[in-house]
Write a protein that holds these residues in place. Structure first.
Motif, PDB file in Angstrom:
ATOM      1  N   PRO A  21       0.820  -1.231   0.000  1.00  0.00           N
ATOM      2  CA  PRO A  21       0.000   0.000   0.000  1.00  0.00           C
ATOM      3  C   PRO A  21       0.849   1.274   0.000  1.00  0.00           C
ATOM      4  CG  PRO A  21      -0.837  -1.567   1.590  1.00  0.00           C
ATOM      5  CD  PRO A  21       0.480  -2.104   1.139  1.00  0.00           C
ATOM      6  N   ILE A  22       1.957   1.230   0.725  1.00  0.00           N
ATOM      7  CA  ILE A  22       2.827   2.410   0.759  1.00  0.00           C
ATOM      8  C   ILE A  22       3.448   2.651  -0.606  1.00  0.00           C
ATOM      9  CG2 ILE A  22       4.929   3.358   1.769  1.00  0.00           C
ATOM     10  CD1 ILE A  22       4.284   1.878   4.347  1.00  0.00           C
ATOM     11  N   ALA A  23       3.895   1.546  -1.259  1.00  0.00           N
ATOM     12  CA  ALA A  23       4.487   1.692  -2.588  1.00  0.00           C
ATOM     13  C   ALA A  23       3.460   2.194  -3.584  1.00  0.00           C
ATOM     14  CB  ALA A  23       5.061   0.350  -3.045  1.00  0.00           C
ATOM     15  N   GLU A  24       2.221   1.719  -3.480  1.00  0.00           N
ATOM     16  CA  GLU A  24       1.172   2.194  -4.382  1.00  0.00           C
ATOM     17  C   GLU A  24       0.895   3.682  -4.153  1.00  0.00           C
ATOM     18  OE1 GLU A  24      -2.063  -0.347  -3.521  1.00  0.00           O
ATOM     19  OE2 GLU A  24      -1.371  -1.997  -4.812  1.00  0.00           O
ATOM     20  N   ALA A  25       0.871   4.070  -2.871  1.00  0.00           N
ATOM     21  CA  ALA A  25       0.633   5.492  -2.563  1.00  0.00           C
ATOM     22  C   ALA A  25       1.773   6.375  -3.089  1.00  0.00           C
ATOM     23  CB  ALA A  25       0.472   5.670  -1.055  1.00  0.00           C
ATOM     24  N   LEU A  26       3.011   5.913  -2.890  1.00  0.00           N
ATOM     25  CA  LEU A  26       4.155   6.685  -3.404  1.00  0.00           C
ATOM     26  C   LEU A  26       4.123   6.767  -4.920  1.00  0.00           C
ATOM     27  CD1 LEU A  26       7.098   5.441  -1.125  1.00  0.00           C
ATOM     28  CD2 LEU A  26       5.962   7.660  -1.088  1.00  0.00           C
ATOM     29  N   GLY A  27       3.779   5.647  -5.582  1.00  0.00           N
ATOM     30  CA  GLY A  27       3.689   5.676  -7.035  1.00  0.00           C
ATOM     31  C   GLY A  27       2.640   6.644  -7.512  1.00  0.00           C
ATOM     32  N   LEU A  28       1.493   6.669  -6.818  1.00  0.00           N
ATOM     33  CA  LEU A  28       0.431   7.609  -7.182  1.00  0.00           C
ATOM     34  C   LEU A  28       0.868   9.054  -6.962  1.00  0.00           C
ATOM     35  CD1 LEU A  28      -2.488   7.904  -8.138  1.00  0.00           C
ATOM     36  CD2 LEU A  28      -3.217   7.750  -5.743  1.00  0.00           C
ATOM     37  N   VAL A  30       3.977  10.233  -6.971  1.00  0.00           N
ATOM     38  CA  VAL A  30       4.976  10.585  -7.983  1.00  0.00           C
ATOM     39  C   VAL A  30       4.320  10.804  -9.339  1.00  0.00           C
ATOM     40  CG1 VAL A  30       6.974   9.741  -9.268  1.00  0.00           C
ATOM     41  CG2 VAL A  30       6.855   9.433  -6.786  1.00  0.00           C
ATOM     42  N   LEU A  31       3.372   9.941  -9.686  1.00  0.00           N
ATOM     43  CA  LEU A  31       2.704  10.050 -10.979  1.00  0.00           C
ATOM     44  C   LEU A  31       1.951  11.378 -11.096  1.00  0.00           C
ATOM     45  CD1 LEU A  31       1.958   8.687 -13.658  1.00  0.00           C
ATOM     46  CD2 LEU A  31      -0.033   7.679 -12.499  1.00  0.00           C
ATOM     47  N   ILE A  32       1.190  11.716 -10.064  1.00  0.00           N
ATOM     48  CA  ILE A  32       0.442  12.982 -10.082  1.00  0.00           C
ATOM     49  C   ILE A  32       1.388  14.179 -10.069  1.00  0.00           C
ATOM     50  CG2 ILE A  32      -1.185  14.409  -8.796  1.00  0.00           C
ATOM     51  CD1 ILE A  32      -2.567  11.857  -7.872  1.00  0.00           C
ATOM     52  N   ALA A  33       2.487  14.083  -9.301  1.00  0.00           N
ATOM     53  CA  ALA A  33       3.459  15.176  -9.243  1.00  0.00           C
ATOM     54  C   ALA A  33       4.086  15.410 -10.609  1.00  0.00           C
ATOM     55  CB  ALA A  33       4.534  14.870  -8.205  1.00  0.00           C
ATOM     56  N   VAL A  34       4.439  14.325 -11.318  1.00  0.00           N
ATOM     57  CA  VAL A  34       5.019  14.465 -12.659  1.00  0.00           C
ATOM     58  C   VAL A  34       3.998  15.065 -13.617  1.00  0.00           C
ATOM     59  CG1 VAL A  34       5.921  13.182 -14.640  1.00  0.00           C
ATOM     60  CG2 VAL A  34       6.693  12.615 -12.327  1.00  0.00           C
ATOM     61  N   ALA A  35       2.750  14.607 -13.522  1.00  0.00           N
ATOM     62  CA  ALA A  35       1.704  15.141 -14.404  1.00  0.00           C
ATOM     63  C   ALA A  35       1.494  16.641 -14.167  1.00  0.00           C
ATOM     64  CB  ALA A  35       0.402  14.368 -14.178  1.00  0.00           C
ATOM     65  N   ILE A  36       1.465  17.024 -12.904  1.00  0.00           N
ATOM     66  CA  ILE A  36       1.295  18.455 -12.592  1.00  0.00           C
ATOM     67  C   ILE A  36       2.503  19.254 -13.066  1.00  0.00           C
ATOM     68  CG2 ILE A  36       1.129  20.102 -10.685  1.00  0.00           C
ATOM     69  CD1 ILE A  36      -0.595  18.109  -9.212  1.00  0.00           C
ATOM     70  N   HIS A  37       3.694  18.688 -12.892  1.00  0.00           N
ATOM     71  CA  HIS A  37       4.912  19.377 -13.353  1.00  0.00           C
ATOM     72  C   HIS A  37       4.858  19.620 -14.861  1.00  0.00           C
ATOM     73  CE1 HIS A  37       9.194  20.452 -13.391  1.00  0.00           C
ATOM     74  NE2 HIS A  37       9.257  19.755 -14.528  1.00  0.00           N
ATOM     75  N   VAL A  38       4.491  18.590 -15.612  1.00  0.00           N
ATOM     76  CA  VAL A  38       4.400  18.737 -17.071  1.00  0.00           C
ATOM     77  C   VAL A  38       3.323  19.750 -17.435  1.00  0.00           C
ATOM     78  CG1 VAL A  38       3.855  17.531 -19.227  1.00  0.00           C
ATOM     79  CG2 VAL A  38       5.282  16.414 -17.497  1.00  0.00           C
ATOM     80  N   PHE A  39       2.169  19.661 -16.745  1.00  0.00           N
ATOM     81  CA  PHE A  39       1.068  20.579 -17.047  1.00  0.00           C
ATOM     82  C   PHE A  39       1.446  22.039 -16.766  1.00  0.00           C
ATOM     83  CE2 PHE A  39      -2.608  22.935 -15.323  1.00  0.00           C
ATOM     84  CZ  PHE A  39      -3.363  23.033 -16.476  1.00  0.00           C
ATOM     85  N   ILE A  76       3.577  25.334  -6.063  1.00  0.00           N
ATOM     86  CA  ILE A  76       2.291  24.629  -6.148  1.00  0.00           C
ATOM     87  C   ILE A  76       2.515  23.112  -6.139  1.00  0.00           C
ATOM     88  CG2 ILE A  76       0.306  24.196  -7.642  1.00  0.00           C
ATOM     89  CD1 ILE A  76       0.511  27.105  -8.567  1.00  0.00           C
ATOM     90  N   GLN A  77       3.549  22.664  -6.849  1.00  0.00           N
ATOM     91  CA  GLN A  77       3.863  21.235  -6.863  1.00  0.00           C
ATOM     92  C   GLN A  77       4.128  20.710  -5.459  1.00  0.00           C
ATOM     93  OE1 GLN A  77       6.577  21.682 -10.744  1.00  0.00           O
ATOM     94  NE2 GLN A  77       6.633  19.625  -9.891  1.00  0.00           N
ATOM     95  N   GLY A  78       4.920  21.442  -4.691  1.00  0.00           N
ATOM     96  CA  GLY A  78       5.201  21.014  -3.325  1.00  0.00           C
ATOM     97  C   GLY A  78       3.940  20.943  -2.483  1.00  0.00           C
ATOM     98  N   ALA A  79       3.056  21.938  -2.636  1.00  0.00           N
ATOM     99  CA  ALA A  79       1.805  21.936  -1.864  1.00  0.00           C
ATOM    100  C   ALA A  79       0.931  20.749  -2.252  1.00  0.00           C
ATOM    101  CB  ALA A  79       1.072  23.263  -2.095  1.00  0.00           C
ATOM    102  N   VAL A  80       0.890  20.444  -3.565  1.00  0.00           N
ATOM    103  CA  VAL A  80       0.078  19.308  -4.026  1.00  0.00           C
ATOM    104  C   VAL A  80       0.634  17.991  -3.485  1.00  0.00           C
ATOM    105  CG1 VAL A  80      -0.606  17.986  -6.078  1.00  0.00           C
ATOM    106  CG2 VAL A  80      -0.748  20.489  -6.089  1.00  0.00           C
TER     107      VAL A  80
END
Length: 414
Positions: A21-28, A30-39, A76-80
């Motif tokens: 569960p922790i790995a899944e949460a970290l993956g989620l 990281v994935l959202i952080a990368v998406a927000i960074h690109v956006f 904003i990325q850090g806050a998210v």
């Protein structure tokens, strides 16, 4: 593979069921952080920059000069990431506390950098306005940056040690002496900058004269600790900002704003050349257009006075008489009144100073109609060129020390 990993983790008393569960949460996260960074960086910031480049408004270009939007995006990325961490990780997770601590540090650092960029943008924009040019913007900017840096340092320290910033502030009193010693110049400069700004004593572009520091020229920069003056010989003098409060200086801004620069220069007249005007001299000076009204009015006034007082005019020392020095002074005053490049709404006079062993000083006191240095010197030189040229017409001589030519003439005469 999962069984081997589970066996390996069991050696360290770690259950695989808790790691997944922790790995899944970290993956989620990281994935959202990368998406927000690109956006944000590839989308929003790039779109805003493209529109700013296409715009003719200069303030839009200034906004992107200091990476303001890029730092806001990282903030904003850090806050998210912090919000995601609180959502996806349980409160009893040690990793959650580590990530939240790193996120807090991230937000403080990039919040500080974003404020720095914002202050730089405001400084540039305000420096282009009439009000901003009269304020020491750079010094105020640096002062605010130091204050923000101190606040950020307290927040970072409180985050790392897990204590309230209020507790840290209570210990600052013991460090006051050290802080005053280390930050002596910035503190003095901050106080001086505030006083200079509040009292409108000095601003960039003013002509400053401070002989103690060898400064005589235009102010090109006012920072937190120093003021830079570009002298007329193109050299640059650096003055401590607090010296402008503790010492005296001359600011020529008032002269420039008034629109007139003072001429205060005297000519030395040989005292032995001063005499009464003869009838022939009066007749000759009457032909001077500027002096004609004065001569006629004074002659009439003197004639009436002498007649009423039954003055014996056989001796020139009786009664009143016109003198060549007084007539010359009257001529110079009328000459200045008629001069097109002399300011007629400021003080204008020709006065006689106390005589010395060098002669009688006749001073011209007036203001030119321009403050431009080159034009001022030209006008002043033209006036005194004319003054020296008309002196002999009044029977006056310039007083000066004997020259080599004088000694040669005496030698020939002897």
């Amino acid at each position: 593979m999962l069984e081997s990993m589970a066996q390996w983790l069991s050696q360290y008393d770690i259950e695989l069921s808790r790691i997944i569960p922790i790995a899944e949460a970290l993956g989620l996260i990281v994935l959202i952080a990368v998406a927000i960074h690109v956006f944000l960086h590839r989308g929003v910031v790039r779109w805003l920059k493209q529109h700013a480049d296409d715009s003719q408004a200069s303030w839009r270009h200034v906004l992107f000069a200091g990476n303001l939007f890029s730092r806001i995006a990282l903030l904003i990325q850090g806050a998210v990431i912090g919000v995601q961490t609180q959502l996806w990780l349980s409160q009893d997770s040690a990793l959650r506390e580590v990530i939240l601590t790193l996120v807090a540090l991230w937000v403080v650092v990039y919040g500080l950098l974003a404020f720095y960029s914002l202050l730089n943008v405001l400084e540039i924009l305000l420096s282009r306005t009439a009000v901003g040019r009269t304020m020491p913007l750079r010094g105020l900017n640096q002062s605010l940056k130091i204050i923000l840096f101190i606040i950020a340092t307290l927040l970072v320290t409180s985050i790392l040690i897990g204590k309230s910033p209020v507790l840290l502030l209570s210990g600052v009193g013991a460090m006051t002496a050290v802080i005053m010693l280390v930050f002596k110049d910035p503190i003095l400069g901050l106080v001086a900058g505030v006083q200079l700004s509040a009292n409108k004593m000095l601003s960039v572009g003013d002509w400053l004269e401070m002989p103690k520091y060898g400064a005589d020229g235009d102010v090109i920069d006012i920072s937190l600790t120093t003021v830079k003056v570009q002298n007329w010989d193109r050299t640059i003098t650096t003055i401590p900002t607090y010296a402008l409060i503790s010492d005296s200086f001359k600011n020529w801004k008032g002269m420039r704003e008034a629109g007139g620069r003072r001429i205060k220069r005297s000519v030395l007249v040989d005292a032995t050349s001063v005499q009464f005007l003869t009838e022939q001299a009066i007749e000759r000076l009457t032909h001077a257009q500027l002096l004609e009204p004065y001569i006629k009015q004074k002659v009439q006034e003197i004639t009436v006075y002498n007649r009423e007082h039954h003055v014996d005019e056989s001796s020139p020392i009786n009664g009143r008489r016109l003198t060549n020095l007084g007539s010359f002074r009257a001529y110079l005053e009328r000459y200045l009144r008629a001069h097109p490049e002399i300011h007629q709404h400021m003080t204008l006079m020709v006065r006689q100073l106390a005589p010395t062993h060098e002669g009688i000083a006749l001073e011209l006191y007036c203001f030119t109609a321009t403050t431009v240095w080159v034009e001022y010197e030209r006008i002043q030189s033209d006036i005194f060129d004319h003054l020296y040229a008309v002196l002999p017409e009044f029977g006056l001589r310039v007083s000066q020390a004997p020259t080599g030519n004088d000694f040669r003439q005496w030698q020939k005469a002897s």
